[in-house]
Write an enzyme that holds these catalytic residues in place. Structure first.
Site, PDB file in Angstrom:
ATOM      1  N   HIS A 157       0.872  -1.173   0.000  1.00 18.99           N
ATOM      2  CA  HIS A 157       0.000   0.000   0.000  1.00 18.99           C
ATOM      3  C   HIS A 157       0.907   1.220   0.000  1.00 18.99           C
ATOM      4  CE1 HIS A 157      -2.936  -2.755   2.463  1.00 18.99           C
ATOM      5  NE2 HIS A 157      -2.771  -3.169   1.227  1.00 18.99           N
TER       6      HIS A 157
HETATM    7  C1  LIG Z   1       0.399  -9.134  -1.656  1.00 18.80           C
HETATM    8  C2  LIG Z   1      -0.550  -7.992  -1.847  1.00 18.80           C
HETATM    9  C3  LIG Z   1      -1.703  -7.894  -1.064  1.00 18.80           C
HETATM   10  C4  LIG Z   1      -2.579  -6.833  -1.249  1.00 18.80           C
HETATM   11  N1  LIG Z   1      -3.720  -6.812  -0.503  1.00 18.80           N
HETATM   12  C5  LIG Z   1      -4.586  -5.795  -0.657  1.00 18.80           C
HETATM   13  C6  LIG Z   1      -5.809  -5.774   0.077  1.00 18.80           C
HETATM   14  O1  LIG Z   1      -6.118  -6.686   0.845  1.00 18.80           O
HETATM   15  N2  LIG Z   1      -6.639  -4.715  -0.086  1.00 18.80           N
HETATM   16  C7  LIG Z   1      -6.338  -3.686  -0.930  1.00 18.80           C
HETATM   17  O2  LIG Z   1      -7.119  -2.746  -1.018  1.00 18.80           O
HETATM   18  N3  LIG Z   1      -5.201  -3.704  -1.663  1.00 18.80           N
HETATM   19  C8  LIG Z   1      -4.325  -4.734  -1.556  1.00 18.80           C
HETATM   20  N4  LIG Z   1      -3.182  -4.760  -2.309  1.00 18.80           N
HETATM   21  C9  LIG Z   1      -2.926  -3.642  -3.231  1.00 18.80           C
HETATM   22  C10 LIG Z   1      -3.622  -3.802  -4.586  1.00 18.80           C
HETATM   23  O3  LIG Z   1      -3.169  -4.954  -5.224  1.00 18.80           O
HETATM   24  C11 LIG Z   1      -3.341  -2.579  -5.435  1.00 18.80           C
HETATM   25  O4  LIG Z   1      -3.885  -1.446  -4.780  1.00 18.80           O
HETATM   26  C12 LIG Z   1      -3.969  -2.621  -6.829  1.00 18.80           C
HETATM   27  O5  LIG Z   1      -3.663  -3.787  -7.514  1.00 18.80           O
HETATM   28  C13 LIG Z   1      -3.492  -1.393  -7.593  1.00 18.80           C
HETATM   29  O6  LIG Z   1      -4.013  -1.368  -8.902  1.00 18.80           O
HETATM   30  P1  LIG Z   1      -3.177  -0.639 -10.060  1.00 18.80           P
HETATM   31  O7  LIG Z   1      -3.959  -0.779 -11.289  1.00 18.80           O
HETATM   32  O8  LIG Z   1      -2.797   0.700  -9.576  1.00 18.80           O
HETATM   33  O9  LIG Z   1      -1.806  -1.483 -10.135  1.00 18.80           O
HETATM   34  P2  LIG Z   1      -1.579  -3.026 -10.432  1.00 18.80           P
HETATM   35  O10 LIG Z   1      -2.823  -3.803 -10.241  1.00 18.80           O
HETATM   36  O11 LIG Z   1      -0.397  -3.463  -9.698  1.00 18.80           O
HETATM   37  O12 LIG Z   1      -1.197  -3.059 -11.979  1.00 18.80           O
HETATM   38  C14 LIG Z   1      -0.082  -2.365 -12.486  1.00 18.80           C
HETATM   39  C15 LIG Z   1       0.450  -3.091 -13.711  1.00 18.80           C
HETATM   40  O13 LIG Z   1       1.328  -2.227 -14.419  1.00 18.80           O
HETATM   41  C16 LIG Z   1       2.422  -2.963 -14.915  1.00 18.80           C
HETATM   42  N5  LIG Z   1       3.530  -2.037 -15.166  1.00 18.80           N
HETATM   43  C17 LIG Z   1       4.294  -1.381 -14.253  1.00 18.80           C
HETATM   44  N6  LIG Z   1       5.200  -0.600 -14.868  1.00 18.80           N
HETATM   45  C18 LIG Z   1       5.015  -0.737 -16.190  1.00 18.80           C
HETATM   46  C19 LIG Z   1       5.645  -0.179 -17.346  1.00 18.80           C
HETATM   47  N7  LIG Z   1       6.643   0.703 -17.221  1.00 18.80           N
HETATM   48  N8  LIG Z   1       5.212  -0.572 -18.561  1.00 18.80           N
HETATM   49  C20 LIG Z   1       4.190  -1.470 -18.692  1.00 18.80           C
HETATM   50  N9  LIG Z   1       3.564  -2.036 -17.643  1.00 18.80           N
HETATM   51  C21 LIG Z   1       3.959  -1.665 -16.399  1.00 18.80           C
HETATM   52  C22 LIG Z   1       2.684  -3.956 -13.814  1.00 18.80           C
HETATM   53  O14 LIG Z   1       3.425  -5.068 -14.315  1.00 18.80           O
HETATM   54  C23 LIG Z   1       1.273  -4.309 -13.362  1.00 18.80           C
HETATM   55  O15 LIG Z   1       0.772  -5.422 -14.064  1.00 18.80           O
HETATM   56  C24 LIG Z   1      -2.287  -5.817  -2.181  1.00 18.80           C
HETATM   57  C25 LIG Z   1      -1.142  -5.924  -2.963  1.00 18.80           C
HETATM   58  C26 LIG Z   1      -0.287  -7.013  -2.819  1.00 18.80           C
HETATM   59  C27 LIG Z   1       0.909  -7.118  -3.691  1.00 18.80           C
END
Ligand SMILES: Cc1cc2nc3c(=O)[nH]c(=O)nc-3n(C[C@H](O)[C@H](O)[C@H](O)COP(=O)(O)OP(=O)(O)OC[C@H]3O[C@@H](n4cnc5c(N)ncnc54)[C@H](O)[C@@H]3O)c2cc1C
Ligand code: SF4
Lengths: 234, 590
Positions: free
Chosen positions: B517
């Site tokens: 987070h």
């Molecule tokens: C172990 C774990 C437990 C969690 N538990 C919780 C929970 O219980 N409750 C909660 O609210 N949140 C939780 N989270 C957090 C939650 O997963 C994230 O808040 C959420 O996935 C964020 O969404 P996003 O789209 O911002 O990023 P993400 O879902 O992470 O997606 C980002 C994507 O962008 C890609 N990327 C990055 N850089 C580049 C680049 N330069 N070029 C191309 N692609 C790229 C990455 O590979 C990834 O696939 C947890 C996270 C983890 C790791």
């Protein structure tokens, strides 16, 4: 400790000093079956560790998780095989780690790995340093010490009393202990936890991964033994 | 010389939760949308299929589904004057990699913030006076209100398929839910999960102490469910391999289970994997993005022209991409000027581990979002002036897994190896439950993100540098929770229990897992001099760049971020569809 355990353990120790392998009672439950039976530690030819290193690994694992007391030990569960296989894989090569310099000196431990050594290199240097230490203090290598002396050396290593050229001795100990426990508890597919013995010991059902009917059966011991990734049932 | 691909209307950087949402919304608007994901393609079958997922070593310990620091990481230091060192292997936080992002291997605790958390600075000033805010604390309002976001929280919960119990339906307090939550227009789409033993023990004791326990809102399906996109979830079987794993059962809410099947069918949508975006390209005056440059699977640089660039690369990577692309002015902690990298914050947690000789918890029967919670010490429930800190926590008893390599809580003083260790393992495994506090973390002048001067990635880009440490305000908050949890622990009557909370001498440690987070760095707000994004997540400086994710949070909530991250993505998408597309330009005048 049962008689069978005792003799098995004596045998394992014997193996270190070159007594030929005959057979080791597996102690496996009759329900067990697997596509490929696990290897015997005594037959195993380490891919990474050299002979003196292998003696160290076996002797250290035997003290970190001994065969005495409740539950299986690291040797009957093939933990050394697990560690050797880890050295050959991505972990041993730090394949996923950021390994570019610079590597400043004396970075506090809470910043994690901050040395240029991969786990393979850490084991190589760490084992040599512990054996040197034992040679200086006790005139023999670690594996030739008795149990009490081995425990004493491991405690000194854990407490950072054994100097190493490129890392804290305690850091090497932490990795050795962590990898030993990994080999003990990981799925047998990785080479250790032979016949899921550690899971049976603690009551972890392994890869069953399906408990819907059990969620609201409170304070009742789960009745089934473990299953493994390759279909072994315990 | 970079190859140039044919132009698209929208390029989504990354393909996790936020890009999946944007993909649906912007293809709905008739746009031609392309997602570029740096990692592998992943789907339930074959990637998360049984039994392969039930492998603690590969996924839980060696982080098979996560970002590989060898390819992508940052540096960390505690103080502004220090040299930062790389986060060389994963520990404290585990960013995702591959289609679905961290949304495939998250835990699924799905929260809305309390309304006042979105206007924290104003709330503190109005109720306790500006002078209780310490000088170095840089908290701000989000610039968007709970009431404005409510429909989007609701929709995200319906898309994700959340199991829970409402505590406040249109202002009416509901028995069994969280009485301290903001109002909801509707119930959760699914009833709460079945209760494990620890949940019921905790609920009983909490109730007898006068608190208000309720089931944790879980992104694990409790019943069969079809979401607004026609995607189906089946009931969770408490497999005990949830966090750090992909769901083998179509039960955990993820981009895969909730969105991607529907999105991939759309003709105006496409995605490319193993395509890492290196930077956003700007036109010559730096006011418009013209597309992105990425590395294709063969290692070639490719220019992808696009009219709209949406960063959905996870909070940390969004900020890094802004810094290396020159979008917005980098933050300067000495002067307080600049905005990009400002207000990085984390999560302040603590816990208690309770040992009961005679109770069988069967800890392997667990789900990521399983747990019982009290929010009686939430941000809105605490008198900051009286207690001497700003912040709050939720307190929960969760049972997520009993995987033995990582989940082997022993009693205080147990040996770490040898026969005594085995004895301790035998004695305690299966007989331990925990109570945790999950708390806010304020933002500070000297906790921020910028580019590191010493370390680079394989493409020669500087790594991002995180400057962060724990501060007294937040330690006071967690010490307050410690007292509450101490009382609850005693009341549960264990044979033995152990508290673990940060103290005033605790420094930030990158080794043990804490949470993924990571928030702030590209914060939203009402004024371009103090925020990088406007209230619609649009860059103040480059109007056709929108930045998703928790990087927008000006400080961290007491809750897990994704409920708000999802709602903000839908909120931003609506603004793009209804305001930006008809009239491209800044949606808020500076
Ligand atoms: C172990 C774990 C437990 C969690 N538990 C919780 C929970 O219980 N409750 C909660 O609210 N949140 C939780 N989270 C957090 C939650 O997963 C994230 O808040 C959420 O996935 C964020 O969404 P996003 O789209 O911002 O990023 P993400 O879902 O992470 O997606 C980002 C994507 O962008 C890609 N990327 C990055 N850089 C580049 C680049 N330069 N070029 C191309 N692609 C790229 C990455 O590979 C990834 O696939 C947890 C996270 C983890 C790791
Ligand atoms: S616990 Fe439930 S939701 Fe989580 S991975 Fe297992 S089956 Fe899926």
């Amino acid at each position: 400790m049962s008689l069978k355990d005792a003799s098995r353990r004596r045998f394992m120790k014997g193996a270190l000093t070159g007594i030929p392998a005959v057979t080791i009672g597996s102690g496996v439950s009759l329900t067990a079956s697997a596509d490929e039976p696990p290897q015997q530690l005594t037959d195993y030819q380490p891919a990474f560790f050299e002979s003196a290193e292998w003696d160290f690994i076996i002797a250290a694992c035997d003290r970190l998780i001994p065969g005495t007391g409740p539950g299986p030990g690291a040797l009957e569960t093939n933990v050394p095989i697990f560690i050797d296989r880890q050295m050959e894989g991505g972990f041993g090569h730090a394949a996923d780690w950021y390994m570019k310099g610079p590597f400043p000196d004396d970075v506090p431990a809470l910043f994690g790995h901050q040395i240029p050594l991969t786990p393979r290199e850490m084991y190589r240097e760490g084992i040599a340093a512990v054996n040197d230490f034992c040679q200086n203090r006790h005139d023999v290598a670690f594996a030739a010490l008795d149990d009490a002396a081995r425990d004493q050396v491991l405690t000194q290593l854990q407490d950072g009393e054994i100097e190493m050229a490129s890392m804290r001795g305690s850091y090497f100990f932490d990795m050795l202990l962590q990898n030993t426990k990994e080999g003990y508890f990981a799925d047998p597919i990785h080479g250790g936890n032979k016949h899921m013995a550690s899971w049976k010991f603690i009551g972890f059902p392994g890869a069953r991964a399906s408990y819907r009917e059990w969620v609201d059966q409170h304070n009742v011991e789960y009745p089934l033994g473990p299953v493994s990734l390759n279909g072994e049932r315990g | 010389m970079a190859r140039t691909e044919s132009p698209v209307d929208v390029v989504l950087v990354g393909f996790g939760w936020t890009s999946a949402i944007m993909g649906m919304e912007l293809t709905d608007a008739g746009l031609n949308v392309l997602a570029l994901e740096r990692g592998e393609d992943r789907d339930t079958v074959p990637d998360f299929a049984y039994p392969k997922m039930a492998d603690e070593l590969t996924y839980g310990v060696r982080y098979k589904l996560m970002q590989r620091p060898a390819k992508s990481t940052l540096t960390v230091r505690h103080n502004v004057g220090d040299m930062a060192v790389p986060y060389r292997h994963l520990g404290s936080f585990l960013p995702g990699d591959g289609v679905g992002g961290a949304g495939t291997h998250w835990n699924g605790h799905t929260w809305r913030p309390q309304p006042q958390e979105l206007r924290l600075k104003s709330y503190v000033e109005e109720n306790f006076g500006a002078d209780i805010i310490p000088d170095e604390m840089t908290i701000q309002d989000f610039g968007v209100s709970y009431d404005e976001l409510e429909p989007f929280f609701d929709y995200f919960e319906k898309v994700a398929g959340i199991s829970g119990k409402a505590g406040n339906l249109n202002g009416e307090i509901q028995e069994g839910g969280n009485p301290f939550e903001g109002w909801r227009s509707d119930e959760y789409p699914m009833p709460p999960l079945a209760r494990t033993y620890n949940d019921t023990l905790f609920a009983d004791v909490a109730r007898s102490e006068g608190y208000h326990p309720f089931p944790l809102p879980a992104a694990n399906a409790s019943v069969a469910y079809t979401n607004p996109y026609g995607m189906q979830l089946g009931p969770c079987n408490f497999c005990g391999f949830c966090e750090r794993y992909g769901c083998l059962n179509y039960s955990k809410s993820s981009p895969q289970t909730c969105i991607l099947g529907a999105l991939k069918r759309r003709e105006n949508f496409s995605y490319r994997t193993q395509s890492e975006v290196l930077r956003v390209e700007l036109d010559s005056d730096g006011e418009r993005a013209i597309g992105v440059t990425y590395i294709d699977p063969e290692g070639n640089e490719v220019f992808q022209p696009a009219d709209l660039v949406i960063l959905g690369a996870y909070s940390l990577h969004n900020v890094h991409l802004m810094l290396v692309s020159g979008i917005g002015t980098p933050y300067n902690p000495e002067t307080g000027d600049g905005v990009v990298g400002k207000n990085y914050a984390y999560q302040m947690n603590g816990g208690s581990s309770l040992y009961f000789r005679d109770k069988e918890f069967n800890p392997f029967i667990g789900a990521g979002g399983n747990g019982e919670v009290i929010n009686d010490f939430g941000v809105e429930q605490i008198d900051f002036a009286q207690e001497g800190f700003i912040g709050g926590s939720y307190i929960n008893a969760a049972m997520t897994n009993g995987q033995p390599i990582r989940n082997m809580p022993l009693r205080a003083g147990a040996p770490s190896w040898g026969e005594g260790w085995k004895q301790a393992v035998q004695e305690t495994y299966g007989h331990v439950m925990s109570i945790g506090s999950h708390g806010s973390n304020m933002s500070y002048r000297d906790c921020y993100l910028d580019l590191d001067p010493n370390y680079t990635d394989d493409h020669g880009r500087p790594l991002m540098r995180m400057t962060f440490d724990w501060k007294a305000n937040d330690v006071r908050m967690t010490q307050f929770m410690k007292q509450k949890i101490d009382t609850l622990s005693k009341a549960l009557g264990p044979d033995d229990y152990r508290l673990s909370f940060k103290d005033f001498d605790t420094r930030y440690d990158v080794r043990p897992y804490q949470t993924t987070h990571n928030v702030g760095g590209a914060i939203m707000g009402t004024d371009p001099s103090s925020s990088a994004l406007n209230r619609y997540l649009q860059s103040w400086d480059v109007h056709n760049v929108f930045v998703m994710g928790a990087s927008a949070f000006p400080q961290n909530l007491q809750y897990n971020p994704t409920g708000l991250v999802g709602a903000l993505a839908y909120w931003s998408a609506k603004a793009i569809r209804e305001q930006y597309l008809p009239n491209p330009g800044p949606l808020v005048q500076a």
